[in-house]
Design an enzyme around this catalytic site. Structure first.
Site, mmCIF file in Angstrom:
data_model
loop_
_atom_site.group_PDB
_atom_site.id
_atom_site.type_symbol
_atom_site.label_atom_id
_atom_site.label_comp_id
_atom_site.label_asym_id
_atom_site.label_seq_id
_atom_site.Cartn_x
_atom_site.Cartn_y
_atom_site.Cartn_z
ATOM 1 C CG ASP A 94 10.424 16.212 8.787
ATOM 2 O OD1 ASP A 94 10.296 17.343 8.266
ATOM 3 O OD2 ASP A 94 10.597 15.176 8.120
ATOM 4 C CE LYS B 28 8.330 3.598 7.519
ATOM 5 N NZ LYS B 28 8.273 4.918 8.209
ATOM 6 C CB ILE C 191 -0.981 0.022 1.200
ATOM 7 C CG1 ILE C 191 -0.228 -0.127 2.529
ATOM 8 C CG2 ILE C 191 -2.040 -1.056 1.054
ATOM 9 C CD1 ILE C 191 -1.135 0.010 3.754
ATOM 10 N N GLY C 192 2.154 1.120 0.075
ATOM 11 C CA GLY C 192 3.006 2.309 0.062
ATOM 12 C C GLY C 192 4.466 1.935 -0.044
ATOM 13 N NE ARG C 193 7.863 -0.152 -3.823
ATOM 14 C CZ ARG C 193 8.513 -1.308 -3.675
ATOM 15 N NH1 ARG C 193 9.819 -1.309 -3.416
ATOM 16 N NH2 ARG C 193 7.873 -2.459 -3.789
ATOM 17 N N GLY C 194 8.564 3.804 0.415
ATOM 18 C CA GLY C 194 9.382 4.954 0.764
ATOM 19 C C GLY C 194 10.832 4.718 0.417
ATOM 20 N NE ARG C 195 15.697 8.921 2.112
ATOM 21 C CZ ARG C 195 16.806 9.144 2.816
ATOM 22 N NH1 ARG C 195 17.992 8.898 2.293
ATOM 23 N NH2 ARG C 195 16.735 9.628 4.042
ATOM 24 N N GLY D 176 11.921 1.549 2.667
ATOM 25 C CA GLY D 176 11.126 0.338 2.847
ATOM 26 C C GLY D 176 9.776 0.400 2.182
#
Length: 277
Positions: A135, A38, A15-19, A21
């Site tokens: 942040d 995650k 359902i999602g992807r980041g830098r 993982g």
């Protein structure tokens, strides 16, 4: 993937992807509850800062949970290759998506007040427990299944609870406080500045400080020349502008705290705002 995770949860679709993982929906067969997980690939952590962020996130999320406006963590699994965090499942769209969908126009003041009150509740909770997020930005604001706001991504968080001051340039252009950029030691009110910038964007459709590059944005932030162009702010109430001045205050000693912001009259009057000419 960690064997302990596989023994307790059933992984479903991505359902999602980041830098670092990937996020999957997952299912707990015994409770029949659905979560997100995650999975962070440790081999992608290039330096000590990345590794520090990896250690920070589950630690601070566990300290701050549960709170209705903070993304809740339920389980952590780790082996030599992957860190896995089981967290509550949220809607796919972030606050940034809501702002982008407005296409440069403002979010109605009543709606903005409701969102900002929840965000400040989350930030005030962090500060009461001695944690600064560092942040706060629309990308890191999610929404739960019931539509309630959830502050997420605590990789840059830092402890200040024993009176220590923080240091280091951490944050994101547009939202970072001037004292951070000036290389000074700073306190938790950097989060209040970031919340103020988010509120300004919600009410106007544009950031208070901008430029064509990160360097130009940082220069504008350091100058801190807060303006309310009449063309953009003509329908924004005086109470909202007063709160913005107190949150986006260049001098942190004169900037209000998250707790003080929550007591501002705007949150009581926003439902009764009238157009201002």
């Amino acid at each position: 993937m960690c064997e302990a995770l596989k023994s307790q949860y059933q992984l479903c679709e991505e359902i999602g992807r980041g830098r670092f993982g990937t996020i999957f929906r997952c299912f707990h067969p015994i409770s029949t509850d659905t979560f997100a997980v995650k999975l962070i690939d440790k081999s992608l952590l290039a330096d000590s800062t990345d590794r520090h962020c990896l250690e920070n996130e589950p630690k601070y999320m566990s300290l701050l949970s549960p709170h209705p406006n903070i993304l809740q963590i339920f389980d952590v699994f780790e082996d030599d290759d992957v860190l896995s965090m089981v967290i509550e499942l949220c809607q796919p769209l972030t606050l940034l998506d809501r702002i982008v969908a407005a296409n440069g126009t403002s979010i109605p003041e009543v709606e903005a007040a409701g969102l900002m009150k929840q965000l400040l509740e989350a930030v005030a909770h962090c500060h009461r427990l001695g944690v600064a997020h560092r942040d706060v930005k629309p990308d890191n604001v999610l929404f739960g299944g019931g539509g309630d706001l959830k502050l997420a991504d605590f990789g840059s968080a830092e402890w200040f609870g024993d009176g220590r001051r923080m240091s280091g340039v951490v944050g994101t252009p547009y939202y970072v406080a001037p004292e951070v950029l000036m290389g000074r030691e700073y306190g938790e009110k950097v989060d209040v500045w970031s919340c103020g910038v988010i509120l300004y964007i919600m009410l106007s459709g544009t950031p208070p400080f901008y430029g064509d590059s990160a360097a130009e944005i940082f220069e504008a932030v350091i100058r801190g020349n807060l303006r309310f162009p009449s063309r953009i702010f003509r329908n924004v109430s005086p109470a909202a502008k007063d709160l913005l001045r107190k949150m986006i205050c260049r001098d942190p000693s004169n900037r209000i705290s998250a707790e003080q912001a929550l007591r501002h009259p705007w949150f009581l009057s926003a439902g009764d705002t009238v157009n201002v000419t």
